[in-house]
Design a protein around this motif. Sequence first.
Motif, short mmCIF file in Angstrom:
data_model
loop_
_atom_site.label_atom_id
_atom_site.label_comp_id
_atom_site.label_asym_id
_atom_site.label_seq_id
_atom_site.Cartn_x
_atom_site.Cartn_y
_atom_site.Cartn_z
N ARG A 27 32.54 38.82 32.69
CA ARG A 27 33.36 40.00 32.35
C ARG A 27 33.92 40.67 33.60
NH1 ARG A 27 30.99 44.11 28.06
NH2 ARG A 27 31.23 42.18 26.86
N GLN A 28 33.06 40.81 34.61
CA GLN A 28 33.51 41.47 35.84
C GLN A 28 34.55 40.62 36.57
OE1 GLN A 28 30.32 42.45 38.48
NE2 GLN A 28 31.65 43.46 39.97
N GLN A 29 34.35 39.28 36.56
CA GLN A 29 35.32 38.41 37.26
C GLN A 29 36.68 38.41 36.54
OE1 GLN A 29 34.29 37.65 40.07
NE2 GLN A 29 32.14 38.13 39.62
N VAL A 30 36.66 38.44 35.21
CA VAL A 30 37.92 38.50 34.46
C VAL A 30 38.67 39.79 34.78
CG1 VAL A 30 38.90 38.71 32.14
CG2 VAL A 30 37.14 36.98 32.60
N ARG A 31 37.90 40.88 34.88
CA ARG A 31 38.55 42.14 35.23
C ARG A 31 39.20 42.08 36.61
NH1 ARG A 31 37.45 46.63 37.91
NH2 ARG A 31 35.41 45.86 38.57
N LYS A 32 38.50 41.45 37.56
CA LYS A 32 39.06 41.32 38.92
C LYS A 32 40.28 40.38 38.93
CE LYS A 32 34.85 42.29 41.56
NZ LYS A 32 33.88 41.75 42.53
N ILE A 33 40.22 39.32 38.13
CA ILE A 33 41.37 38.40 38.06
C ILE A 33 42.59 39.14 37.52
CG2 ILE A 33 42.28 36.39 36.84
CD1 ILE A 33 39.46 35.17 37.06
N GLY A 34 42.35 39.97 36.48
CA GLY A 34 43.47 40.74 35.93
C GLY A 34 44.04 41.71 36.94
N LEU A 35 43.14 42.29 37.78
CA LEU A 35 43.58 43.29 38.75
C LEU A 35 44.29 42.66 39.94
CD1 LEU A 35 43.54 46.26 39.62
CD2 LEU A 35 41.32 45.82 40.70
#
Length: 519
Positions: free
Chosen positions: A30-38
Amino acid sequence: MKYKIIRLLDVAGLNCFEPVVRLCYGEEPRQQVRKIGLFIVAPVVVFALFIGAWAAIAPLIKTKAGSLPSPVDVAGSLVDVYEFHWREYAKKADFARTGDDRDTTLALVTQQLADATERKLVVESELAELTATLDAETAATLQKYETAIDNQSIVYQAAQVEREQELHQLGNKLEVSQDGPREQYVAAVREHQTLSARESTHLKELRSDLAAIRKSTTPQFAALLSEKNDLDQETQFLDKRASLLSDGNRRNNVASAALTLKNADAALAAADPAQRYDATLNYLGAEERVLSSAGAIYAKPPTFFDQVFTSIECVFVGFLFATAIAIPIGVLCGLNKVIMASLSPLISLFKPVSPIVWLPIVFIVVGGFIERPDEAWVKPAFLSSAITVALCSLWPTLVNTALGVASIDKDHLNVARVLRLSMWDRLTKIVIPSALPLIFTGLRISLGVGWMVLIAAELLSSSPGLGKFVWDMFNNGSSDTFSQMLLTVFVVGVVGLLLDRIMIVFQRLVSFDGGATAL
């Protein structure tokens, strides 16, 4: 393996891809997906919006060279400059081919030329047929615009003739020997020139609109015309290659010159005493032609990619000059407050000077040292651009180096003093390693400044490079060159980004400060 990849991305300054690696290894999805989106999706979306806005606005902006090129036009210009680059290097290689390689290539080029000529005849036939059967309504619409433009041109020409006659009559009436009437007459002629230029511009805009209407109303006709133009260029290119592989080939030129030399030698041997001097001159001339033919190279014009590499070479030469000057002076300033105080006025004085001011001064100085530019091992324009880059880009490195050295923990220097380290050991083991983060910060800024300065310097000095390429395209003034100018904008940006990434890699390889690598 995961940490090796992450470390590699960190060294390369590509930390934005670190969440992708961690996600692939299943680490906190979840945290990595958020960073990828950012860090990845958001920039890509913004860039896509920029391209979309550009594509929507471009047709609405009309210029003397046509509409503002769209992203598709700029992408097409990249294909064009690459094709030109490839063709010029193919011709250069053909000029130097020998033996079986030349014969094989000549046979291949001859076959390609025959195929291209056949396709061209077919396209010309289709074009002629389409022209004859062009829709009557479309033809009438185009004819209406053409007639309107012709009528407007006639009106403007008549108005210009009438104004010129009036000016002649006014000139006969006025006493131009007096200041007042002379100024009145000059003002009248100037107004006439302004009106004429405005009318000429209006006619160019009308013809540009007509070309756009013709292209939009008869897309098939425009496509065939474009294909015919491409085939014209291809046949000319293949015809030139065939010439360079046969009569214009270097080996053939050498053989022809050698035969001339042999005949001149025979003529000299059989010459009468009265003719021996002239025969000897002919022999020496033939001998010189053999040598020049053997060492001849194909006179290839610089391509877009040649200009890119020339600019990169020039900026690195200037950057090395700047680094060689800035770091030693910066270290001295950081170690000694007297030197710092003494040089501060000079640094503050020269740091804001523009490259536009430096360039002509450097040109004059370099010209004083190089009396014969054609025989010099380095071109004066190239050297002047590199020195201008150095003069404008050394200041960030100098100031940051001085700041980095001055900020070294005093305890480190006191330990070195207690251990009685030599000055060289202090510099190489304490001073420079401690100041490396700020030194590299200055180097990154200097390289970016140098790259920006270089483009302006090349543009002003007509030195080979991207600046001169942009200036040449500007003077050309066609829609195709407009696209290539915009292409240059992106290439300059990409090269500047890569240069910055290279500096980050060097910084990561020689220091462990873990400083930020963000833009």
